[in-house]
Design a protein around this motif. Structure first.
Motif, PDB file in Angstrom:
ATOM      1  N   MET A   1       0.824  -1.167   0.000  1.00 60.42           N
ATOM      2  CA  MET A   1       0.000   0.000   0.000  1.00 60.42           C
ATOM      3  C   MET A   1       0.874   1.238   0.000  1.00 60.42           C
ATOM      4  N   TRP A   2       0.298   2.337  -0.403  1.00 67.70           N
ATOM      5  CA  TRP A   2       0.969   3.626  -0.309  1.00 67.70           C
ATOM      6  C   TRP A   2       0.418   4.361   0.902  1.00 67.70           C
ATOM      7  N   VAL A   3       1.288   5.031   1.625  1.00 66.32           N
ATOM      8  CA  VAL A   3       0.935   5.776   2.830  1.00 66.32           C
ATOM      9  C   VAL A   3       1.279   7.242   2.585  1.00 66.32           C
ATOM     10  N   TRP A   9       3.781  10.290  -0.916  1.00 66.21           N
ATOM     11  CA  TRP A   9       3.311   8.907  -0.800  1.00 66.21           C
ATOM     12  C   TRP A   9       4.510   8.011  -0.585  1.00 66.21           C
ATOM     13  N   ARG A  10       4.435   7.125   0.424  1.00 69.34           N
ATOM     14  CA  ARG A  10       5.548   6.251   0.788  1.00 69.34           C
ATOM     15  C   ARG A  10       5.073   4.801   0.822  1.00 69.34           C
ATOM     16  N   ALA A  11       5.982   3.867   0.532  1.00 67.47           N
ATOM     17  CA  ALA A  11       5.647   2.445   0.553  1.00 67.47           C
ATOM     18  C   ALA A  11       5.371   1.985   1.977  1.00 67.47           C
ATOM     19  N   GLY A  12       4.342   1.140   2.143  1.00 62.47           N
ATOM     20  CA  GLY A  12       4.010   0.626   3.465  1.00 62.47           C
ATOM     21  C   GLY A  12       3.212  -0.664   3.389  1.00 62.47           C
ATOM     22  N   VAL A  13       2.934  -1.245   4.543  1.00 59.80           N
ATOM     23  CA  VAL A  13       2.114  -2.451   4.657  1.00 59.80           C
ATOM     24  C   VAL A  13       1.138  -2.270   5.813  1.00 59.80           C
ATOM     25  N   ILE A  14      -0.035  -2.888   5.690  1.00 66.42           N
ATOM     26  CA  ILE A  14      -1.034  -2.841   6.758  1.00 66.42           C
ATOM     27  C   ILE A  14      -0.696  -3.908   7.783  1.00 66.42           C
ATOM     28  N   GLU A  15      -0.640  -3.517   9.036  1.00 67.77           N
ATOM     29  CA  GLU A  15      -0.394  -4.444  10.140  1.00 67.77           C
ATOM     30  C   GLU A  15      -1.714  -4.915  10.756  1.00 67.77           C
ATOM     31  N   ARG A  47      -0.958  -0.609  -3.574  1.00 66.26           N
ATOM     32  CA  ARG A  47       0.364  -0.533  -4.213  1.00 66.26           C
ATOM     33  C   ARG A  47       0.642  -1.861  -4.906  1.00 66.26           C
ATOM     34  N   ASP A  48       0.956  -1.831  -6.211  1.00 64.68           N
ATOM     35  CA  ASP A  48       1.277  -3.041  -6.959  1.00 64.68           C
ATOM     36  C   ASP A  48       2.778  -3.309  -7.033  1.00 64.68           C
ATOM     37  N   LEU A  53      12.786  -3.147   0.605  1.00 64.09           N
ATOM     38  CA  LEU A  53      12.981  -3.243   2.050  1.00 64.09           C
ATOM     39  C   LEU A  53      11.688  -3.613   2.777  1.00 64.09           C
ATOM     40  N   ILE A  54      10.652  -2.840   2.600  1.00 62.89           N
ATOM     41  CA  ILE A  54       9.443  -3.035   3.396  1.00 62.89           C
ATOM     42  C   ILE A  54       8.777  -4.377   3.082  1.00 62.89           C
ATOM     43  N   ASP A  55       8.788  -4.799   1.827  1.00 58.10           N
ATOM     44  CA  ASP A  55       8.159  -6.079   1.488  1.00 58.10           C
ATOM     45  C   ASP A  55       8.989  -7.263   1.982  1.00 58.10           C
TER      46      ASP A  55
END
Length: 60
Positions: A1-3, A9-15, A47-48, A53-55
């Motif tokens: 996802m984008w945050v 907009w920055r790369a991120g993930v939902i926790e 985010r596709d 790093l984050i992934d």
């Protein structure tokens, strides 16, 4: 996802998520560190593309 944080907009993930908000881990800049925040829908987008790093930190 984008945050959306700090005007970009920055790369991120939902926790975790509820009907009103999501707790996300994201990259606050181009360094290796991460940030955690709780955001509502206007501040997150799907985010596709992969972020190396984050992934990698959040893959099972």
């Amino acid at each position: 996802m984008w945050v959306y944080r700090g005007g970009v907009w920055r790369a991120g993930v939902i926790e975790a998520a509820s009907a009103r908000a999501a707790m996300v881990t994201y990259r606050p800049n181009d360094s290796r560190g991460t940030g955690v925040d709780t955001l509502t829908a206007p501040f997150v987008l799907p985010r596709d593309d992969r972020d190396p790093l984050i992934d990698r930190l959040h893959s099972a």
